[in-house]
Scaffold this motif. Structure first.
Motif, PDB file in Angstrom:
ATOM      1  N   ASP A 291      -9.255  -0.501  -5.270  1.00 13.09           N
ATOM      2  CA  ASP A 291      -9.917   0.380  -4.328  1.00 13.09           C
ATOM      3  C   ASP A 291      -9.299   0.181  -2.943  1.00 13.09           C
ATOM      4  O   ASP A 291      -9.261  -0.946  -2.432  1.00 13.09           O
ATOM      5  CB  ASP A 291     -11.406   0.041  -4.290  1.00 13.09           C
ATOM      6  N   PRO A 292      -8.781   1.265  -2.334  1.00 11.47           N
ATOM      7  CA  PRO A 292      -8.129   1.100  -1.028  1.00 11.47           C
ATOM      8  C   PRO A 292      -9.017   0.424   0.010  1.00 11.47           C
ATOM      9  O   PRO A 292      -8.520  -0.318   0.864  1.00 11.47           O
ATOM     10  CB  PRO A 292      -7.798   2.542  -0.629  1.00 11.47           C
ATOM     11  N   ALA A 293     -10.332   0.661  -0.071  1.00 11.85           N
ATOM     12  CA  ALA A 293     -11.225   0.073   0.934  1.00 11.85           C
ATOM     13  C   ALA A 293     -11.167  -1.439   0.909  1.00 11.85           C
ATOM     14  O   ALA A 293     -11.129  -2.096   1.961  1.00 11.85           O
ATOM     15  CB  ALA A 293     -12.662   0.558   0.700  1.00 11.85           C
TER      16      ALA A 293
ATOM     17  N   VAL B 269       0.865  -1.179   0.000  1.00  7.51           N
ATOM     18  CA  VAL B 269       0.000   0.000   0.000  1.00  7.51           C
ATOM     19  C   VAL B 269       0.900   1.226   0.000  1.00  7.51           C
ATOM     20  O   VAL B 269       1.736   1.394   0.896  1.00  7.51           O
ATOM     21  CB  VAL B 269      -0.938   0.014   1.223  1.00  7.51           C
ATOM     22  N   ARG B 270       0.739   2.063  -1.000  1.00  6.61           N
ATOM     23  CA  ARG B 270       1.572   3.253  -1.144  1.00  6.61           C
ATOM     24  C   ARG B 270       0.803   4.472  -0.635  1.00  6.61           C
ATOM     25  O   ARG B 270      -0.315   4.743  -1.074  1.00  6.61           O
ATOM     26  CB  ARG B 270       1.952   3.450  -2.605  1.00  6.61           C
ATOM     27  N   ILE B 271       1.407   5.193   0.314  1.00  7.49           N
ATOM     28  CA  ILE B 271       0.831   6.441   0.805  1.00  7.49           C
ATOM     29  C   ILE B 271       1.425   7.574  -0.017  1.00  7.49           C
ATOM     30  O   ILE B 271       2.620   7.894   0.095  1.00  7.49           O
ATOM     31  CB  ILE B 271       1.098   6.634   2.305  1.00  7.49           C
ATOM     32  N   ASP B 272       0.597   8.153  -0.878  1.00  7.62           N
ATOM     33  CA  ASP B 272       1.005   9.247  -1.741  1.00  7.62           C
ATOM     34  C   ASP B 272       0.658  10.586  -1.108  1.00  7.62           C
ATOM     35  O   ASP B 272      -0.082  10.660  -0.124  1.00  7.62           O
ATOM     36  CB  ASP B 272       0.289   9.151  -3.093  1.00  7.62           C
ATOM     37  N   ARG B 273       1.139  11.630  -1.717  1.00  7.51           N
ATOM     38  CA  ARG B 273       0.641  12.958  -1.396  1.00  7.51           C
ATOM     39  C   ARG B 273      -0.744  13.105  -2.017  1.00  7.51           C
ATOM     40  O   ARG B 273      -1.037  12.470  -3.022  1.00  7.51           O
ATOM     41  CB  ARG B 273       1.596  14.022  -1.933  1.00  7.51           C
TER      42      ARG B 273
ATOM     43  N   ALA C 259      -0.886  -2.716  -4.405  1.00  8.41           N
ATOM     44  CA  ALA C 259      -2.226  -3.213  -4.115  1.00  8.41           C
ATOM     45  C   ALA C 259      -3.208  -2.059  -4.026  1.00  8.41           C
ATOM     46  O   ALA C 259      -4.361  -2.169  -4.449  1.00  8.41           O
ATOM     47  CB  ALA C 259      -2.221  -4.000  -2.817  1.00  8.41           C
ATOM     48  N   ALA C 260      -2.746  -0.942  -3.459  1.00 10.75           N
ATOM     49  CA  ALA C 260      -3.590   0.243  -3.346  1.00 10.75           C
ATOM     50  C   ALA C 260      -2.694   1.457  -3.191  1.00 10.75           C
ATOM     51  O   ALA C 260      -1.570   1.358  -2.698  1.00 10.75           O
ATOM     52  CB  ALA C 260      -4.543   0.133  -2.152  1.00 10.75           C
TER      53      ALA C 260
END
Length: 375
Positions: free
Chosen positions: A352-354, A39-43, A60-61
């Motif tokens: 979808d992140p969810a 899971v990548r946390i983007d700006r 994955a998201a």
């Protein structure tokens, strides 16, 4: 491809990647290729897939969070609390100032492996300073050793960013995961590009200690000085790589080139320049692929120097599937190869992140809140 369906030796591993450039997305790409759910946390506003971002493939998201917003930081902590690995590439101290101190994260998630990738490392006089691949490898001896006698040549950004940074981070985090399987405890991995590029110089320091390496460019067997370890220009302005170091391979090479006399005193540096010049004259009489045909089937350690536009069509690369094409973009295939649990590219794009984070135990309302703030 869901987490349960993902294949590869790292299937089931949950990784959080803080958006960055260079070694961090590269390391996350390799983990994804080998089965991890990343899971990548983007700006905010940067969480869209682009097939041209090869090192961002297989996530994955992707979710946009403003890590200067306390509410978004709280959401990031919830995601990290469910992960096995966090990879980040901020300067030292930034993660702490954002409210994501490794100590606090590991207090909430004792098994977490926090992988910190920087140029200079987490401490030392240069740790807070800016830099790039070239400046990091300048301190390791690597940059000094590469290039012609009159000046060093940047080796792209392969030695620092990807070899000394990304690969070192991968070795570190996988080692920490192995140790966690026994202790149950996470830890911080400090992967500095200057450390990694220094580590890659180990063999050359060994040669220097044995008196077999001079600390001057283009005077050594492996730095382009030797006639039998160099790249030569051919008649069509393409190049051929020549590397028959061992005498038996050199003999096969010399027969094709018509210079059997070069087998005598092969390792005498005083003869290398003259022999290189002679070979260059010979190589200029034929095109690159003509020369490759002449060496067909011989153990002469010769190969064409392929452009990036040629690599996919080379028979060896094609047979092994070394390169693939996805969404019209040619790119390296997952590596290394595994006999029982092969890696593979994940689906066509981030889901979808969810749906992903639900499998991580993140509540749907939290995911909805993240999505709303990232707009």
């Amino acid at each position: 491809m869901s987490g349960a369906e993902r294949k590869g030796p790292l299937a089931g591993l949950k990784v959080v990647e803080m958006a960055a450039i260079g070694p961090v997305p590269f390391a996350a790409m390799v983990l994804s290729d080998l089965g991890a759910e990343v899971v990548r946390i983007d700006r905010p506003g940067e969480d869209a897939d682009d097939p041209r971002e090869v090192t961002c493939r297989g996530r994955a998201a992707r979710i946009g969070l403003d890590l200067k917003n306390p509410e978004d930081v709280a959401q990031a902590r919830k995601i990290i609390a469910s992960a096995d690995v966090l990879i980040e590439g901020f300067r030292p101290g930034v993660l702490e100032r954002l409210g994501l101190s490794p100590d606090d994260l590991m207090a909430e998630n004792p098994g977490l492996i926090v992988t910190r990738v920087t140029g200079w490392g987490q401490d030392g006089p240069l740790s807070p300073r800016a830099g790039h691949d070239l400046t990091y490898i300048a301190l390791s001896g690597a940059l000094h050793a590469i290039g012609p006698a009159d000046g060093p040549v940047p080796p792209l950004n392969l030695v620092g960013d990807y070899g000394g940074g990304g690969m070192l981070a991968l070795v570190g985090l996988l080692s920490a995961l192995f140790e966690r399987s026994r202790s149950g405890r996470g830890q911080v991995v400090d992967a500095a590009m200057t450390d990694g590029s220094s580590l890659m110089m180990a063999y050359l320091f060994e040669l220097m200690a044995r008196g077999m390496w001079q600390d001057r460019r283009e005077t050594n067997m492996l730095d382009g000085a030797a006639h039998f370890y160099a790249a030569y220009r051919c008649r069509d302005d393409r190049h051929i790589a020549v590397g028959p170091i061992e005498p038996q391979f050199h003999a096969a090479f010399a027969r094709v080139m018509g210079v059997e006399e070069f087998g005598a005193d092969q390792y005498d540096p005083a003869l290398w320049l003259e022999r290189r010049e002679k070979l260059q004259e010979i190589f200029l009489t034929r095109d690159r692929d003509d020369w490759i045909s002449a060496f067909e089937g011989l153990d002469a350690c010769v190969a064409p120097v392929l452009g990036m536009g040629e690599v996919m069509d080379h028979p060896h690369n094609a047979a092994r599937g070394t390169f693939i094409e996805k969404a019209g973009v040619v790119q390296p295939a997952p590596a290394p190869r595994f006999g029982r649990t092969p890696g593979a590219l994940a689906g066509e794009g981030a889901r979808d992140p969810a749906s992903v984070l639900a499998g991580w135990g993140i509540a749907a309302e939290d995911v909805a809140a993240m999505r709303e703030r990232s707009r």
